[in-house]
Design a protein around this motif. Structure first.
Motif: not given
Length: 274
Positions: A58-77
């Motif tokens: 009926k529904r699901a959630t995709l979860v992405v967990v990055c290594d602590s030494n990887l940064r995700v720039p906010k504007g790219t999400k």
């Protein structure tokens, strides 16, 4: 127990999940991509559980967990996928009002954000002179169009990146949620050495109540034929088969009778592109 790779465990009959990114480089953003799709699965039990059934989510959630030494720039999400597309239609018309006196002018403008419904922007102008009035009205209507049947919406939970997957105009998830043609975010290393050791783990999870079990068929004993249908018992047996399927691919087996219990149905490691 099967010898499924610990880096790629997926309940494949129900879901397909892949994740990859360009090789990591210092001070460089690497696109991170996910290909995710859902389908209806047909499962069957063994001799001790003579049952077969269809199941969807009926529904699901995709979860992405990055290594602590990887940064995700906010504007790219990617916040919403796919984005809503809007189609516009403009309507213009003149009306006459013989009852008006004196000269005046009234202008009204309503923005799309304040309107609930199909009309996106409405602009109305009235021009009156003497005993006769000419009213010119211009309306802009829009409809929102989406090209697929699943919507993904982003939220952050601690250091995890979540995309909630919900069906559009349907009861269950079916078809592509994301093709992987475009990245869902970027990865930027915060260190400049041993970049090959930095990993990204991707999960797909749902609640136990999100399994939509239907079209249950099973061989009945004579007593069961006399007693009639027992749908609750059938669903319990179907859930036992789902638990067996989870164990087959080395995913955690949880209590599916607890409606809000979380079930991981895919667990993979993103791979660098070659």
């Amino acid at each position: 127990m099967s010898n499924v790779s610990n880096s790629h465990r997926v309940l494949q009959e129900l879901v397909s999940l892949e994740a990859w990114h360009k090789p990591l480089e210092p001070n460089t953003d690497s696109p991170f991509r996910v290909a995710l799709s859902f389908r209806d699965a047909r499962y069957s039990g063994d001799a001790e559980t003579p049952i077969e059934f269809q199941v969807e989510l009926k529904r699901a959630t995709l979860v992405v967990v990055c290594d602590s030494n990887l940064r995700v720039p906010k504007g790219t999400k990617v916040r919403v996928y796919p984005p809503w597309e809007k189609s516009y239609r403009r309507i213009q018309g003149d009306t006459r009002d013989q009852s008006a006196s004196s000269s005046d002018r009234l202008s009204t403008s309503v923005t799309a954000d304040s309107i609930k419904g199909p009309a996106g922007s409405v602009s109305t102008e009235h021009g009156r002179s003497g005993s006769e009035s000419h009213e010119r009205r211009t309306e802009t209507e829009y409809t929102q169009v989406i090209r697929q049947h699943i919507q993904m919406q982003y939220r952050q939970s601690g250091d995890e990146h979540h995309w909630d997957c919900d069906p559009i105009n349907a009861e269950t998830l079916r078809g592509s949620a994301h093709t992987g043609d475009d990245p869902v975010m970027e990865l930027r290393p915060t260190i400049d050495r041993r970049l090959e050791d930095l990993g990204v783990r991707v999960f797909l999870k749902c609640k136990a109540e999100d399994f939509d079990i239907k079209d249950i068929r099973m061989k009945k004993t004579v007593m069961e034929q006399l007693a009639g249908e027992d749908m609750e018992r059938r669903k319990r047996l179907a859930k036992e088969v789902i638990k067996y399927k989870l164990a087959e691919v080395d995913l955690e087996v949880v209590d599916l009778e607890s409606s809000f219990g979380e079930v991981v149905i895919a667990d993979i490691v993103a791979i660098p592109e070659k």
